[in-house]
Design a protein around this motif. Structure first.
Motif, mmCIF file in Angstrom:
data_model
loop_
_atom_site.group_PDB
_atom_site.id
_atom_site.type_symbol
_atom_site.label_atom_id
_atom_site.label_comp_id
_atom_site.label_asym_id
_atom_site.label_seq_id
_atom_site.Cartn_x
_atom_site.Cartn_y
_atom_site.Cartn_z
ATOM 1 N N LYS A 21 -26.720 7.121 33.812
ATOM 2 C CA LYS A 21 -26.542 7.822 32.869
ATOM 3 C C LYS A 21 -27.317 9.136 34.028
ATOM 4 O O LYS A 21 -26.406 10.308 32.959
ATOM 5 N N CYS A 22 -27.766 9.096 34.608
ATOM 6 C CA CYS A 22 -28.313 10.459 35.744
ATOM 7 C C CYS A 22 -27.761 10.216 37.772
ATOM 8 O O CYS A 22 -27.063 9.081 37.484
ATOM 9 N N GLN A 99 -36.928 15.112 35.741
ATOM 10 C CA GLN A 99 -35.994 16.511 35.030
ATOM 11 C C GLN A 99 -35.976 16.422 34.045
ATOM 12 O O GLN A 99 -35.798 15.612 33.211
ATOM 13 N N ASN A 100 -35.600 17.555 32.550
ATOM 14 C CA ASN A 100 -34.946 17.347 31.680
ATOM 15 C C ASN A 100 -33.770 16.380 31.530
ATOM 16 O O ASN A 100 -34.159 15.919 30.113
ATOM 17 N N ASP A 101 -32.899 16.386 32.019
ATOM 18 C CA ASP A 101 -31.954 15.836 31.529
ATOM 19 C C ASP A 101 -32.100 14.402 31.709
ATOM 20 O O ASP A 101 -31.407 13.383 31.287
ATOM 21 N N GLU A 102 -33.254 14.088 33.060
ATOM 22 C CA GLU A 102 -33.056 12.739 33.057
ATOM 23 C C GLU A 102 -33.788 12.077 32.349
ATOM 24 O O GLU A 102 -34.065 10.758 31.755
ATOM 25 N N ILE A 104 -34.520 12.939 29.169
ATOM 26 C CA ILE A 104 -33.002 12.751 27.875
ATOM 27 C C ILE A 104 -32.239 11.322 28.469
ATOM 28 O O ILE A 104 -32.049 10.482 26.948
ATOM 29 N N ALA A 105 -31.832 11.028 29.594
ATOM 30 C CA ALA A 105 -30.946 10.107 29.041
ATOM 31 C C ALA A 105 -31.568 8.926 29.849
ATOM 32 O O ALA A 105 -31.365 7.851 29.007
ATOM 33 N N CYS A 106 -33.314 8.848 29.697
ATOM 34 C CA CYS A 106 -33.154 7.732 29.936
ATOM 35 C C CYS A 106 -34.550 7.239 29.239
ATOM 36 O O CYS A 106 -34.629 5.644 28.953
#
Ligand code: URA
Length: 201
Positions: A21-22, A99-102, A104-106
């Motif tokens: 996912k990331c 990081q924010n996207d990580e 959110i994904a995790c």
């Protein structure tokens, strides 16, 4: 010692091992699910695996882990009776911040672990864990830097009952500033003395 995991946790761990996912999937050696009791009263949540954890697939198995083990002893807790996990399951290259996207994904994986274990107490190790967990449990208005809120206990509602959230410095800080150890030991003494019974509403 190997143990048979409940199907829900087996499926979760399979999802984590194969997760793409990331971008951290491309650089990890091992995803690090978390270790300990699935019936733990106390859950510790760190930031992300480091180099040793990435190599071995076990959280807090390097220098910060040694410090955590010393602090667990202060609270009269054993690794086997608590659950230790992280915000991110894969190592950020060079141990950079998540990081924010990580996040959110995790974090759905962490959410699933919390929902399964239903801990009475969550100890958040460092700012990233404190911020994520406190926001998750409707404590956004209490989030401050870890220097201000470490050692505080916030009592709030989880879907399954009452939960105590305790932010603590990340054990890695002791590896570069040994003077923090007594401060952390004091926080773990507080942890030792708070009731840890699971309280169902
Ligand atoms: N630091 C963390 O936050 N987690 C680990 O598992 C190891 C070091």
């Amino acid at each position: 010692m190997s143990r048979v995991l409940p199907r829900e946790m087996q499926e979760l761990n399979q999802g984590i091992s194969g997760c793409t996912k990331c971008l951290l999937a491309a650089t990890r050696t091992n995803a690090v699910f978390g270790v300990g009791s699935l019936d733990a009263k106390v859950m510790f949540i760190g930031e992300a695996p480091g180099a040793n954890e990435d190599k071995q697939g076990i959280p807090f198995c390097g220098a910060a882990g040694k410090i955590l083990d010393e602090l667990l002893a202060v609270a009269s807790l054993k690794r086997e009776e608590v659950f230790i996990g992280n915000i991110l399951k894969c190592r950020p290259p060079g141990n950079r911040n998540p990081q924010n996207d990580e996040i959110i994904a995790c974090t759905p994986y962490l959410d699933a672990q919390i929902a399964f274990i239903k801990p009475a107490v969550i100890c958040c190790l460092g700012n990233f864990a404190a911020s994520y967990v406190m926001n998750k449990f409707s404590l956004a208005n209490k989030v401050q830097g870890i220097t201000k809120i470490h050692g505080s206990i916030f009592i709030t509602d989880a879907a399954y009952g009452k939960i105590k959230i305790m932010p603590i410095f990340h054990p890695a800080v002791v590896t570069y500033d040994a003077t923090r150890m007594p401060i952390m030991a004091k926080d773990f003494t507080i942890l030792k003395n708070i009731p840890k019974e699971k309280q169902w509403d």
